[in-house]
Design an enzyme around this catalytic site. Structure first.
Site, short mmCIF file in Angstrom:
data_model
loop_
_atom_site.label_atom_id
_atom_site.label_comp_id
_atom_site.label_asym_id
_atom_site.label_seq_id
_atom_site.Cartn_x
_atom_site.Cartn_y
_atom_site.Cartn_z
N SER A 37 -4.45 -113.56 -35.90
CA SER A 37 -5.69 -114.18 -36.35
C SER A 37 -5.77 -115.62 -35.88
CB SER A 37 -5.81 -114.13 -37.88
OG SER A 37 -7.01 -114.76 -38.28
N LYS A 56 -3.44 -107.59 -41.67
CA LYS A 56 -4.52 -108.19 -40.87
C LYS A 56 -5.88 -107.62 -41.29
CE LYS A 56 -6.43 -110.47 -37.42
NZ LYS A 56 -7.65 -109.80 -37.02
N HIS A 101 -6.84 -109.33 -44.41
CA HIS A 101 -7.26 -110.69 -44.03
C HIS A 101 -8.71 -110.69 -43.59
CE1 HIS A 101 -8.19 -113.62 -40.86
NE2 HIS A 101 -7.39 -114.46 -41.49
N ASN A 102 -9.07 -109.75 -42.73
CA ASN A 102 -10.44 -109.72 -42.22
C ASN A 102 -11.44 -109.35 -43.31
OD1 ASN A 102 -9.11 -110.21 -39.83
ND2 ASN A 102 -10.27 -108.72 -38.65
N GLU A 107 -12.04 -112.42 -45.15
CA GLU A 107 -12.86 -113.26 -44.27
C GLU A 107 -14.34 -112.91 -44.42
OE1 GLU A 107 -13.59 -113.09 -39.55
OE2 GLU A 107 -11.50 -113.43 -40.13
#
Length: 485
Positions: free
Chosen positions: A130, A185, A188-189, A192
């Site tokens: 990222s 990940k 995480h997105n 986001e």
């Protein structure tokens, strides 16, 4: 070809190119490969002075250039192209070598690939990266999964190129076996998406209710970025809002089409959360908000629907002191909603770790997100501290400091959501976060009625608060109750 390279990168589009340059700048000798040789030559011609590159013309040359145990990073389009490239190199490497997928793969694909390569003695490391193009070059947050043995070879190389947290720690760590890295990940997105939606709602409220102009809102965001909302996304929001379109002279945000696109990782997060049975409404609301923004036909058809009456229309502009008070209220709402969304993300990390036996260290995830990644923010260090101090913390909202802040913010939070409703400003993220907060703190939920309805129409049974066991009421008969377990 002599094996001189410590790491190799195949797939030299922008992310792969910048990652290769980052490795070279950190002192690694980097083997390069691309399906089209011209891209390899272009990289060396433009950036060969940055470090030691070994350009190769074929997969065989590429593998031969790598020192054993070989570590090669695949940076190609997710899906079928990734499978094809992995299979191509799996036939050329040897047992003990490491193949890294640095793309945005679905974690279930990573689990499948890791299992297949493990049978051949090859380590496969699904790795979330990222930070975008700039992060790949200057230092991303790196989220590797795979075996501990693979990380012993790969880890020191990743630590060289990862972003550095304020305390100097590299923003990478081994997260767990098979798909753990790509799962982290993905979450995480998802966070986001939620973070960006909440920031957009704060902007919309300051503009639609307070009547502030984009440049003025930028100054509000800059102030927020010096406090507890200090983050990369707040920082770049202020930059976007100050930008003026050169062609029209209008605020740039006013000439961008109001359709937010998505590449799918947020959707994956919501789908996976449903499979795991973890409520992540903050992420879901953000995904659906993007989808709604793109449904031009529906929006055109509904454009004439009535909104708030004239008495509730926002004034053309609030007085300065009133706007200042409202901005402070929105800040409280944004912060509280942000904490809720991050808490939901960590709930999902825990659930995934337990479901797949990954043993993800929740404090370490916060630690490697403190720099490099898109959601990097000052308060991640406090999240790290909360889960480091109490690894068994059932939810971030149970941390005393965060719980206190939510309690202190709730009046302003409720006021912001009410103002959004009164003035017809859509705020699904903030209102959904508040509903989640109230749902958790409620002594009793209306789910009791929902379960009773299910028993009525489908004999799905129910449990009671005052007795053990499972029961069914004979709704179509004398309404006596039977114990069914």
């Amino acid at each position: 070809m002599t094996a001189t390279a410590q790491i190799g990168v195949t797939g030299l589009a922008v992310m792969g190119r910048n990652l290769a340059r980052n490795f070279a700048r950190s002192g690694c000798t980097v083997a390069l490969h691309n399906r089209t040789e011209a891209r390899t030559r272009d990289l060396v011609d433009a950036f060969g002075h940055e470090g030691a590159f070994v350009p190769t013309r074929s997969p065989e040359e590429f593998v031969a250039a790598l020192r054993p145990p070989r570590c090669l990073v695949v940076m190609v389009k997710a899906g079928g192209p990734t499978d094809a490239v992995i299979e191509q190199f799996a036939r050329l490497v040897e047992a003990g070598d490491v193949i890294v997928d640095g793309g945005n793969a679905h974690f279930e694909d990573t689990r499948r690939r890791e299992a297949a390569l493990r049978e051949r003695g090859v380590h496969f490391v699904g790795t979330g990266i990222s930070g975008g193009e700039e992060g790949a070059l200057l230092g991303p947050s790196i989220m590797p999964g795979g075996s501990a043995e693979a990380y012993r070879s790969l880890g020191p190389l990743l630590e060289r190129i990862a972003a550095r947290a304020p305390d100097g720690a590299p923003c990478t760590t081994h997260l767990g076996t098979d798909g753990a890295g790509h799962f982290v990940k993905m979450v995480h997105n998802g966070i986001e998406y939620a973070d960006m939606q909440l920031i957009a709602e704060a902007y919309d409220l300051l503009r639609g209710v307070a009547g502030l102009e984009p440049a003025e809102i930028a100054e509000v965001f800059r102030r927020w970025n010096t406090g507890r909302l200090d983050s990369y996304l707040i920082e770049i929001t202020a930059e976007v809002l100050t930008h003026t379109d050169a062609r029209t002279g209008r605020p740039f945000v006013d000439v961008v089409a109001d359709r937010a696109e998505q590449k799918g990782t947020g959707r994956w997060t919501v789908q996976t959360a449903l499979d795991l049975g973890v409520p992540v409404p903050g992420i879901a609301q953000a995904v659906f908000a993007r989808s709604q923004s793109g449904h031009a036909r529906l929006r055109r058809a509904a454009a004439s629907l009535p909104g708030p009456g004239a008495a509730e229309q926002a004034p053309s502009r609030m007085a300065a002191d009133e706007a200042e008070r409202f901005a402070a209220q929105v800040e409280q709402s944004l912060y509280a909603s942000k904490v809720i969304s991050y808490a939901q993300g960590w709930d999902m990390l825990r659930a995934g770790s337990e479901a797949y036996d990954w043993g993800i260290d929740l404090g370490s995830v916060a630690a490697i997100w403190r720099a490099g990644c898109i959601i990097r923010a000052a308060f991640l260090d406090r999240i790290r501290g909360a889960f480091t101090e109490r690894p068994d913390l059932p939810t971030l909202l149970a941390d005393p400091q965060f719980a206190q802040e939510l309690g202190e913010a709730q009046d302003a939070w409720r006021g912001t959501v009410a103002a959004a409703a009164r003035h017809g400003v859509p705020a699904p993220g903030m209102s959904g976060a508040l509903a989640y907060y109230d749902g958790l703190r409620a002594a009793r939920l209306p789910a009791a009625l929902t379960q009773a309805q299910r028993d009525y129409f489908g004999a799905h049974t129910y449990r009671r608060d005052d007795r053990e066991g499972t029961f069914h009421t004979r709704w179509g008969g004398d309404r006596t109750e039977d114990r069914t377990d």
